[in-house]
Design an enzyme around this catalytic site. Structure first.
Site, mmCIF file in Angstrom:
data_model
loop_
_atom_site.group_PDB
_atom_site.id
_atom_site.type_symbol
_atom_site.label_atom_id
_atom_site.label_comp_id
_atom_site.label_asym_id
_atom_site.label_seq_id
_atom_site.Cartn_x
_atom_site.Cartn_y
_atom_site.Cartn_z
ATOM 1 N N ARG A 1 0.820 -1.212 0.000
ATOM 2 C CA ARG A 1 0.000 0.000 0.000
ATOM 3 C C ARG A 1 0.854 1.261 0.000
ATOM 4 N NH1 ARG A 1 -2.578 -3.907 -0.768
ATOM 5 N NH2 ARG A 1 -4.770 -4.244 -0.246
ATOM 6 N N GLY B 1 6.255 7.331 26.072
ATOM 7 C CA GLY B 1 5.028 7.692 25.365
ATOM 8 C C GLY B 1 5.241 8.056 23.918
ATOM 9 N N LYS C 1 12.022 -2.185 29.678
ATOM 10 C CA LYS C 1 11.248 -1.645 28.551
ATOM 11 C C LYS C 1 11.831 -2.047 27.203
ATOM 12 C CE LYS C 1 9.078 2.451 30.487
ATOM 13 N NZ LYS C 1 8.929 3.918 30.346
ATOM 14 N N ASP D 1 12.244 12.750 28.070
ATOM 15 C CA ASP D 1 11.247 13.575 28.758
ATOM 16 C C ASP D 1 11.855 14.734 29.543
ATOM 17 O OD1 ASP D 1 12.472 12.310 30.831
ATOM 18 O OD2 ASP D 1 10.642 11.585 31.796
ATOM 19 N N ALA E 1 17.720 18.209 29.873
ATOM 20 C CA ALA E 1 19.135 17.819 29.978
ATOM 21 C C ALA E 1 19.478 16.721 28.979
ATOM 22 C CB ALA E 1 19.435 17.364 31.403
ATOM 23 N N THR E 2 18.607 15.733 28.846
ATOM 24 C CA THR E 2 18.868 14.657 27.876
ATOM 25 C C THR E 2 18.761 15.186 26.455
ATOM 26 O OG1 THR E 2 18.010 13.012 29.418
ATOM 27 C CG2 THR E 2 18.169 12.350 27.117
ATOM 28 N N CYS F 1 20.201 26.483 19.674
ATOM 29 C CA CYS F 1 19.866 27.763 19.025
ATOM 30 C C CYS F 1 18.417 28.126 19.324
ATOM 31 C CB CYS F 1 20.027 27.669 17.512
ATOM 32 S SG CYS F 1 21.689 27.375 16.903
ATOM 33 N N CYS G 1 5.505 14.239 32.434
ATOM 34 C CA CYS G 1 4.260 13.467 32.440
ATOM 35 C C CYS G 1 4.001 12.876 33.809
ATOM 36 C CB CYS G 1 4.329 12.360 31.401
ATOM 37 S SG CYS G 1 4.516 12.973 29.725
ATOM 38 N N CYS H 1 25.865 30.443 19.405
ATOM 39 C CA CYS H 1 25.443 29.176 20.026
ATOM 40 C C CYS H 1 26.670 28.393 20.509
ATOM 41 C CB CYS H 1 24.659 28.333 19.029
ATOM 42 S SG CYS H 1 24.242 26.686 19.651
HETATM 43 ZN ZN ZN Z 1 23.090 25.812 17.819
#
Ligand code: ZN
Length: 249
Positions: free
Chosen positions: A12, A39, A84, A128, A131-132, A171, A184, A241
């Site tokens: 398809r 999620g 998980k 979530d 920092a990550t 940026c 969450c 940056c």
């Molecule tokens: Zn940047």
């Protein structure tokens, strides 16, 4: 080359004039890293596996909790307590026996990101916290690996594509957004908010990997789940940056 069973399964999509067999073969030879099996990661990984992605590396340190099942679509009641990534690996292989899954139970940090990015064509960040997301952005900029970063909370979501040598996540967000503390776990999220944003992340990944479409580069997509509307905000490379400016590379 796709075998007869694969040609039938993906028929398809291959029928589409815009997609065709060339795009399907590109997808089957593509390698994606998914950060987080929550999620966003669950519906995004599920759609990519169904669509015919060839290789998916997944990383998450956590185990399945009862409160995850409302939105984390790869897990069932019997998976509670399981890692998980292992529960997700089984679900994804059940969906598509041809997909190769590299399941890693670990936290993502600046140390392991360079090796996680090895031979990866696109990173999907479904983590979530800021920092990550910031660490993933920096590693992707350094390694010149495209990054599709998404977030979802409450009734709203956002997403952007970060390409090598273009504006990066830092940026766009110099510091953690005010809402970053709204996770969450603390604030709540409707089941369908993450389903929509995870599917949208997979959708943009298909367009990028199969068709080379980069329309979300230097654009932030904002989805308002209460109004059922979306808009895009343009942003530009910040010459100061600390992550991507030329003097730092
Ligand atoms: Zn940047």
């Amino acid at each position: 080359m796709l075998n007869d069973d694969q040609l039938l399964r993906f028929s398809r999509q291959i029928l589409l004039a815009e997609w065709d067999i060339d795009a399907q073969e590109k997808l089957s030879s593509s390698r994606v890293l998914m950060i987080g099996m929550g999620g966003l990661g669950c519906p995004a990984a599920m759609s990519l596996a169904r669509a015919g992605l060839g290789f998916l590396r997944i990383i998450d340190f956590d185990t399945v909790d009862e409160s995850n099942l409302q939105r984390q679509t790869l897990f069932n009641t019997q998976d509670i307590g399981q890692p998980k990534v292992l529960a997700a690996q089984k679900s994804l292989k059940d969906i598509n026996p041809w997909i190769e899954i590299d399941a890693i139970q670990d936290r993502v940090d600046a140390k392991n990101l360079p090796s996680l990015l090895t031979h990866i064509d696109l990173v999907l960040d479904g983590s979530d916290n800021f920092a990550t997301r910031d660490a993933v952005n920096k590693a992707c900029v350094d390694a010149k690996v495209p990054l599709l970063s998404a977030a979802a909370i409450g009734f709203e979501g956002q997403m952007t594509l970060i390409l090598p040598d273009h504006a990066c996540y830092r940026c766009l967000f110099q510091d953690a957004p005010d809402e970053d503390d709204r996770r969450c776990a603390d604030t709540g999220v409707l089941a369908t908010t993450t389903a929509v944003m995870g599917a949208m992340q997979a959708h943009m990944a298909l367009l990028f990997l199969g068709m080379g479409i980069t329309s979300l580069s230097e654009r932030l997509l904002l989805w308002d789940g209460l109004a059922c509307s979306q808009r895009q905000i343009r942003y530009q490379k910040d010459p100061t940056c600390p992550v991507c400016s030329a003097k730092n590379t």
